[in-house]
Design a protein around this motif. Structure first.
Motif, PDB file in Angstrom:
ATOM      1  N   GLU A   1       4.231  19.718  29.597  1.00  0.00           N
ATOM      2  CA  GLU A   1       4.360  18.815  30.730  1.00  0.00           C
ATOM      3  C   GLU A   1       5.755  18.198  30.716  1.00  0.00           C
ATOM      4  O   GLU A   1       6.213  17.714  29.694  1.00  0.00           O
ATOM      5  CB  GLU A   1       3.288  17.728  30.664  1.00  0.00           C
ATOM      6  N   PHE A   2       6.410  18.258  31.877  1.00  0.00           N
ATOM      7  CA  PHE A   2       7.774  17.765  32.028  1.00  0.00           C
ATOM      8  C   PHE A   2       7.774  16.550  32.938  1.00  0.00           C
ATOM      9  O   PHE A   2       7.009  16.484  33.895  1.00  0.00           O
ATOM     10  CB  PHE A   2       8.666  18.839  32.666  1.00  0.00           C
ATOM     11  N   LEU A   3       8.648  15.609  32.643  1.00  0.00           N
ATOM     12  CA  LEU A   3       8.851  14.468  33.534  1.00  0.00           C
ATOM     13  C   LEU A   3      10.076  14.774  34.379  1.00  0.00           C
ATOM     14  O   LEU A   3      11.188  14.920  33.860  1.00  0.00           O
ATOM     15  CB  LEU A   3       9.075  13.184  32.741  1.00  0.00           C
ATOM     16  N   ILE A   4       9.864  14.908  35.680  1.00  0.00           N
ATOM     17  CA  ILE A   4      10.945  15.191  36.617  1.00  0.00           C
ATOM     18  C   ILE A   4      11.201  13.909  37.404  1.00  0.00           C
ATOM     19  O   ILE A   4      10.295  13.387  38.055  1.00  0.00           O
ATOM     20  CB  ILE A   4      10.569  16.340  37.593  1.00  0.00           C
ATOM     21  N   GLY A   5      12.411  13.398  37.347  1.00  0.00           N
ATOM     22  CA  GLY A   5      12.727  12.142  38.028  1.00  0.00           C
ATOM     23  C   GLY A   5      12.092  10.967  37.312  1.00  0.00           C
ATOM     24  O   GLY A   5      12.055  10.914  36.087  1.00  0.00           O
ATOM     25  N   THR A   6      11.553  10.038  38.108  1.00  0.00           N
ATOM     26  CA  THR A   6      10.998   8.830  37.495  1.00  0.00           C
ATOM     27  C   THR A   6       9.478   8.827  37.428  1.00  0.00           C
ATOM     28  O   THR A   6       8.910   8.023  36.709  1.00  0.00           O
ATOM     29  CB  THR A   6      11.449   7.580  38.275  1.00  0.00           C
ATOM     30  N   GLY A   7       8.796   9.713  38.155  1.00  0.00           N
ATOM     31  CA  GLY A   7       7.348   9.631  38.119  1.00  0.00           C
ATOM     32  C   GLY A   7       6.626  10.931  38.378  1.00  0.00           C
ATOM     33  O   GLY A   7       5.411  10.930  38.517  1.00  0.00           O
TER      34      GLY A   7
ATOM     35  N   ALA B   1      13.351  25.774  28.942  1.00  0.00           N
ATOM     36  CA  ALA B   1      13.119  24.400  29.361  1.00  0.00           C
ATOM     37  C   ALA B   1      13.924  23.438  28.493  1.00  0.00           C
ATOM     38  O   ALA B   1      14.024  23.619  27.278  1.00  0.00           O
ATOM     39  CB  ALA B   1      11.629  24.068  29.246  1.00  0.00           C
ATOM     40  N   ASP B   2      14.488  22.435  29.132  1.00  0.00           N
ATOM     41  CA  ASP B   2      15.253  21.399  28.463  1.00  0.00           C
ATOM     42  C   ASP B   2      14.336  20.544  27.590  1.00  0.00           C
ATOM     43  O   ASP B   2      13.283  20.086  28.020  1.00  0.00           O
ATOM     44  CB  ASP B   2      15.931  20.537  29.534  1.00  0.00           C
ATOM     45  N   PHE B   3      14.731  20.327  26.359  1.00  0.00           N
ATOM     46  CA  PHE B   3      13.928  19.568  25.404  1.00  0.00           C
ATOM     47  C   PHE B   3      13.717  18.127  25.844  1.00  0.00           C
ATOM     48  O   PHE B   3      12.682  17.533  25.579  1.00  0.00           O
ATOM     49  CB  PHE B   3      14.663  19.579  24.058  1.00  0.00           C
ATOM     50  N   PHE B   4      14.707  17.539  26.516  1.00  0.00           N
ATOM     51  CA  PHE B   4      14.682  16.108  26.795  1.00  0.00           C
ATOM     52  C   PHE B   4      13.810  15.749  27.988  1.00  0.00           C
ATOM     53  O   PHE B   4      13.512  14.583  28.186  1.00  0.00           O
ATOM     54  CB  PHE B   4      16.110  15.598  26.967  1.00  0.00           C
ATOM     55  N   SER B   5      13.399  16.731  28.775  1.00  0.00           N
ATOM     56  CA  SER B   5      12.492  16.421  29.882  1.00  0.00           C
ATOM     57  C   SER B   5      11.032  16.670  29.495  1.00  0.00           C
ATOM     58  O   SER B   5      10.132  16.343  30.252  1.00  0.00           O
ATOM     59  CB  SER B   5      12.859  17.245  31.120  1.00  0.00           C
ATOM     60  N   ILE B   6      10.794  17.220  28.317  1.00  0.00           N
ATOM     61  CA  ILE B   6       9.426  17.483  27.852  1.00  0.00           C
ATOM     62  C   ILE B   6       8.781  16.160  27.442  1.00  0.00           C
ATOM     63  O   ILE B   6       9.360  15.376  26.693  1.00  0.00           O
ATOM     64  CB  ILE B   6       9.419  18.461  26.660  1.00  0.00           C
TER      65      ILE B   6
END
Length: 146
Positions: free
Chosen positions: A98-104, A134-139
């Motif tokens: 699960e990735f967080l895209i943007g703020t919510g 996938a970018d580690f920091f958005s996970i």
């Protein structure tokens, strides 16, 4: 700071020249001061220059050998104490990431974990059999599926 002379010690040379021009090794004696006195009397600890209250002690018996039991394991990116190292132990497993895209906005992808880098993971997606990086920091969450 005062300008006082720094004591020095001389080690006797370990070779002696013979009259025929050859050299011969001779046993070393104890180091001496410029006045010819023994630099380190027997039984006296050698003192560190500038810190006369701390004696330099030690011999082979004072130091433990470096083994996995006496030294902690260094923390590197391959260590399982970091997420990268742990995910490398899970290569080949099905996961939902699960990735967080943007703020919510949470977005998830499901696939097989096929690679882990310093700051990314590679997933072989189930629906298309493509490999996604996938970018580690958005996970935010990783679920290991059975």
């Amino acid at each position: 700071m005062t300008n006082r002379p720094i004591p020095y010690y001389t080690l006797p040379c370990c070779y002696e020249e013979r009259p025929d021009g050859t050299t011969q090794m001779v046993p070393q004696s104890q180091p001496t001061t410029p006045q010819g006195q023994p630099a380190f009397p027997q039984g006296q600890p050698m003192l560190h220059q500038g810190q006369p209250t701390q004696a330099i002690t030690g011999g082979p018996q004072d130091f433990a050998p470096i083994t996995p039991l006496t030294q902690p394991e260094p923390l590197t990116l391959t260590s399982t104490e970091y997420l990268n190292g742990f995910l490398r132990t899970q290569l080949g497993r099905r996961v939902r990431v699960e990735f967080l895209i943007g703020t919510g906005t949470l977005l998830d992808r499901t696939g097989t974990l096929v690679g882990v880098g310093a700051n990314y993971i590679n997933l072989r997606l189930i629906e298309s059999d493509d490999v996604m990086t996938a970018d580690f920091f958005s996970i935010k969450f990783i679920t290991f599926l059975l």
